[in-house]
Motif scaffolding. Sequence first.
Motif, PDB file in Angstrom:
ATOM      1  N   LYS A 278      32.630  34.444  26.039  1.00 47.17           N
ATOM      2  CA  LYS A 278      33.236  33.426  25.758  1.00 47.17           C
ATOM      3  C   LYS A 278      33.391  32.917  27.199  1.00 47.17           C
ATOM      4  CE  LYS A 278      37.744  32.923  23.462  1.00 47.17           C
ATOM      5  NZ  LYS A 278      38.179  33.820  22.503  1.00 47.17           N
ATOM      6  N   VAL A 279      33.993  31.354  27.113  1.00 50.49           N
ATOM      7  CA  VAL A 279      34.840  30.725  28.187  1.00 50.49           C
ATOM      8  C   VAL A 279      36.081  31.224  28.908  1.00 50.49           C
ATOM      9  CG1 VAL A 279      34.644  28.793  29.359  1.00 50.49           C
ATOM     10  CG2 VAL A 279      33.006  28.915  27.869  1.00 50.49           C
ATOM     11  N   GLN A 280      36.289  32.047  29.514  1.00 48.43           N
ATOM     12  CA  GLN A 280      37.769  32.661  29.532  1.00 48.43           C
ATOM     13  C   GLN A 280      38.538  30.830  30.982  1.00 48.43           C
ATOM     14  OE1 GLN A 280      38.443  35.044  27.855  1.00 48.43           O
ATOM     15  NE2 GLN A 280      39.738  35.916  29.781  1.00 48.43           N
ATOM     16  N   ALA A 281      37.589  30.176  31.489  1.00 48.65           N
ATOM     17  CA  ALA A 281      38.506  30.154  32.058  1.00 48.65           C
ATOM     18  C   ALA A 281      37.324  28.966  33.423  1.00 48.65           C
ATOM     19  CB  ALA A 281      39.489  30.409  33.477  1.00 48.65           C
ATOM     20  N   ILE A 282      38.222  27.413  33.468  1.00 51.09           N
ATOM     21  CA  ILE A 282      37.609  26.493  34.151  1.00 51.09           C
ATOM     22  C   ILE A 282      38.307  26.356  35.437  1.00 51.09           C
ATOM     23  CG2 ILE A 282      36.045  24.483  34.539  1.00 51.09           C
ATOM     24  CD1 ILE A 282      35.640  24.768  31.416  1.00 51.09           C
ATOM     25  N   PHE A 283      37.623  26.309  36.082  1.00 55.74           N
ATOM     26  CA  PHE A 283      38.220  26.055  37.669  1.00 55.74           C
ATOM     27  C   PHE A 283      37.342  24.520  37.639  1.00 55.74           C
ATOM     28  CE2 PHE A 283      39.571  30.731  36.729  1.00 55.74           C
ATOM     29  CZ  PHE A 283      40.761  30.376  37.320  1.00 55.74           C
ATOM     30  N   LYS A 284      37.470  24.014  39.516  1.00 56.72           N
ATOM     31  CA  LYS A 284      36.849  23.080  39.617  1.00 56.72           C
ATOM     32  C   LYS A 284      35.350  23.673  41.003  1.00 56.72           C
ATOM     33  CE  LYS A 284      40.721  19.850  40.781  1.00 56.72           C
ATOM     34  NZ  LYS A 284      41.219  18.885  41.420  1.00 56.72           N
ATOM     35  N   ASP A 285      35.452  24.918  40.261  1.00 54.84           N
ATOM     36  CA  ASP A 285      34.513  25.769  41.747  1.00 54.84           C
ATOM     37  C   ASP A 285      33.706  26.615  41.129  1.00 54.84           C
ATOM     38  OD1 ASP A 285      36.580  27.009  41.796  1.00 54.84           O
ATOM     39  OD2 ASP A 285      36.084  27.227  44.417  1.00 54.84           O
ATOM     40  N   LYS A 286      34.492  26.710  39.608  1.00 56.61           N
ATOM     41  CA  LYS A 286      33.633  28.266  39.106  1.00 56.61           C
ATOM     42  C   LYS A 286      34.005  27.996  37.792  1.00 56.61           C
ATOM     43  CE  LYS A 286      37.672  31.002  40.626  1.00 56.61           C
ATOM     44  NZ  LYS A 286      37.988  32.080  41.471  1.00 56.61           N
ATOM     45  N   VAL A 287      33.560  29.575  37.112  1.00 58.23           N
ATOM     46  CA  VAL A 287      33.633  29.219  36.104  1.00 58.23           C
ATOM     47  C   VAL A 287      33.640  30.645  35.219  1.00 58.23           C
ATOM     48  CG1 VAL A 287      32.824  29.195  33.306  1.00 58.23           C
ATOM     49  CG2 VAL A 287      32.352  27.071  34.921  1.00 58.23           C
ATOM     50  N   ILE A 288      34.989  30.736  34.797  1.00 59.21           N
ATOM     51  CA  ILE A 288      35.260  32.815  34.402  1.00 59.21           C
ATOM     52  C   ILE A 288      34.363  33.059  33.387  1.00 59.21           C
ATOM     53  CG2 ILE A 288      36.511  34.629  34.157  1.00 59.21           C
ATOM     54  CD1 ILE A 288      36.446  33.709  37.334  1.00 59.21           C
ATOM     55  N   LEU A 289      33.700  33.699  32.950  1.00 59.36           N
ATOM     56  CA  LEU A 289      33.675  34.233  31.244  1.00 59.36           C
ATOM     57  C   LEU A 289      33.026  35.071  30.778  1.00 59.36           C
ATOM     58  CD1 LEU A 289      28.722  33.251  31.086  1.00 59.36           C
ATOM     59  CD2 LEU A 289      30.912  31.833  30.566  1.00 59.36           C
ATOM     60  N   SER A 290      33.503  35.495  29.447  1.00 57.60           N
ATOM     61  CA  SER A 290      34.337  37.288  29.614  1.00 57.60           C
ATOM     62  C   SER A 290      33.343  37.541  28.215  1.00 57.60           C
ATOM     63  CB  SER A 290      35.432  37.069  29.159  1.00 57.60           C
ATOM     64  OG  SER A 290      35.442  37.023  27.797  1.00 57.60           O
ATOM     65  N   TYR A 291      32.492  38.784  28.787  1.00 58.18           N
ATOM     66  CA  TYR A 291      31.944  39.178  28.213  1.00 58.18           C
ATOM     67  C   TYR A 291      32.445  40.853  27.473  1.00 58.18           C
ATOM     68  CZ  TYR A 291      27.705  41.420  25.822  1.00 58.18           C
ATOM     69  OH  TYR A 291      26.779  42.267  24.965  1.00 58.18           O
ATOM     70  N   ASN A 292      32.659  41.410  26.379  1.00 55.96           N
ATOM     71  CA  ASN A 292      32.328  42.674  26.724  1.00 55.96           C
ATOM     72  C   ASN A 292      33.867  43.348  27.023  1.00 55.96           C
ATOM     73  OD1 ASN A 292      32.067  44.833  24.416  1.00 55.96           O
ATOM     74  ND2 ASN A 292      29.929  45.348  25.338  1.00 55.96           N
ATOM     75  N   GLY A 293      34.992  42.257  27.197  1.00 52.84           N
ATOM     76  CA  GLY A 293      36.054  42.826  28.044  1.00 52.84           C
ATOM     77  C   GLY A 293      35.864  42.718  29.443  1.00 52.84           C
ATOM     78  N   GLN A 294      34.714  42.237  29.571  1.00 54.30           N
ATOM     79  CA  GLN A 294      34.920  42.163  31.322  1.00 54.30           C
ATOM     80  C   GLN A 294      33.952  40.689  31.796  1.00 54.30           C
ATOM     81  OE1 GLN A 294      33.488  45.001  33.761  1.00 54.30           O
ATOM     82  NE2 GLN A 294      33.689  46.170  32.807  1.00 54.30           N
ATOM     83  N   GLU A 295      34.339  40.783  32.798  1.00 50.46           N
ATOM     84  CA  GLU A 295      34.265  38.893  33.561  1.00 50.46           C
ATOM     85  C   GLU A 295      33.245  38.830  34.411  1.00 50.46           C
ATOM     86  OE1 GLU A 295      38.627  37.888  34.869  1.00 50.46           O
ATOM     87  OE2 GLU A 295      39.053  37.568  33.732  1.00 50.46           O
ATOM     88  N   ILE A 296      32.806  37.476  34.068  1.00 41.92           N
ATOM     89  CA  ILE A 296      31.633  37.076  34.936  1.00 41.92           C
ATOM     90  C   ILE A 296      31.893  36.706  35.536  1.00 41.92           C
ATOM     91  CG2 ILE A 296      29.054  36.142  34.866  1.00 41.92           C
ATOM     92  CD1 ILE A 296      29.197  37.966  31.899  1.00 41.92           C
ATOM     93  N   GLU A 297      31.665  36.084  36.582  1.00 48.69           N
ATOM     94  CA  GLU A 297      32.181  34.608  37.820  1.00 48.69           C
ATOM     95  C   GLU A 297      31.075  34.133  37.684  1.00 48.69           C
ATOM     96  OE1 GLU A 297      33.812  33.929  42.224  1.00 48.69           O
ATOM     97  OE2 GLU A 297      35.283  34.793  40.507  1.00 48.69           O
ATOM     98  N   LEU A 298      30.976  32.703  37.801  1.00 43.46           N
ATOM     99  CA  LEU A 298      29.511  31.526  38.197  1.00 43.46           C
ATOM    100  C   LEU A 298      29.678  30.631  39.523  1.00 43.46           C
ATOM    101  CD1 LEU A 298      28.655  30.984  34.284  1.00 43.46           C
ATOM    102  CD2 LEU A 298      27.439  32.994  35.617  1.00 43.46           C
ATOM    103  N   LYS A 299      29.738  30.824  39.714  1.00 46.46           N
ATOM    104  CA  LYS A 299      30.061  29.812  41.088  1.00 46.46           C
ATOM    105  C   LYS A 299      28.808  28.447  41.053  1.00 46.46           C
ATOM    106  CE  LYS A 299      32.604  31.149  44.290  1.00 46.46           C
ATOM    107  NZ  LYS A 299      34.040  32.050  44.711  1.00 46.46           N
TER     108      LYS A 299
END
Length: 75
Positions: free
Chosen positions: A54-75
Amino acid sequence: SNLKQPPSSKELELAQSFKLVGISWSSDPDAMIEDSKALKTFFVKRGEMVGEAKVQAIFKDKVILSYNGQEIELK
């Protein structure tokens, strides 16, 4: 007992298969995320799903996804 689970192989696999292609910045930003395993590109907003994450947050330079209570950061 350990409270925070270390990332599972599934989360690491997701983090590796997802690639942040771009962000269309606005008051309601969109992120473009490529799933290299499924060979699909997702155009998503906050709260939407990218595969099983799930997309938790979108920032100007990265996106935070969550899966199973864990955060995955994409840059």
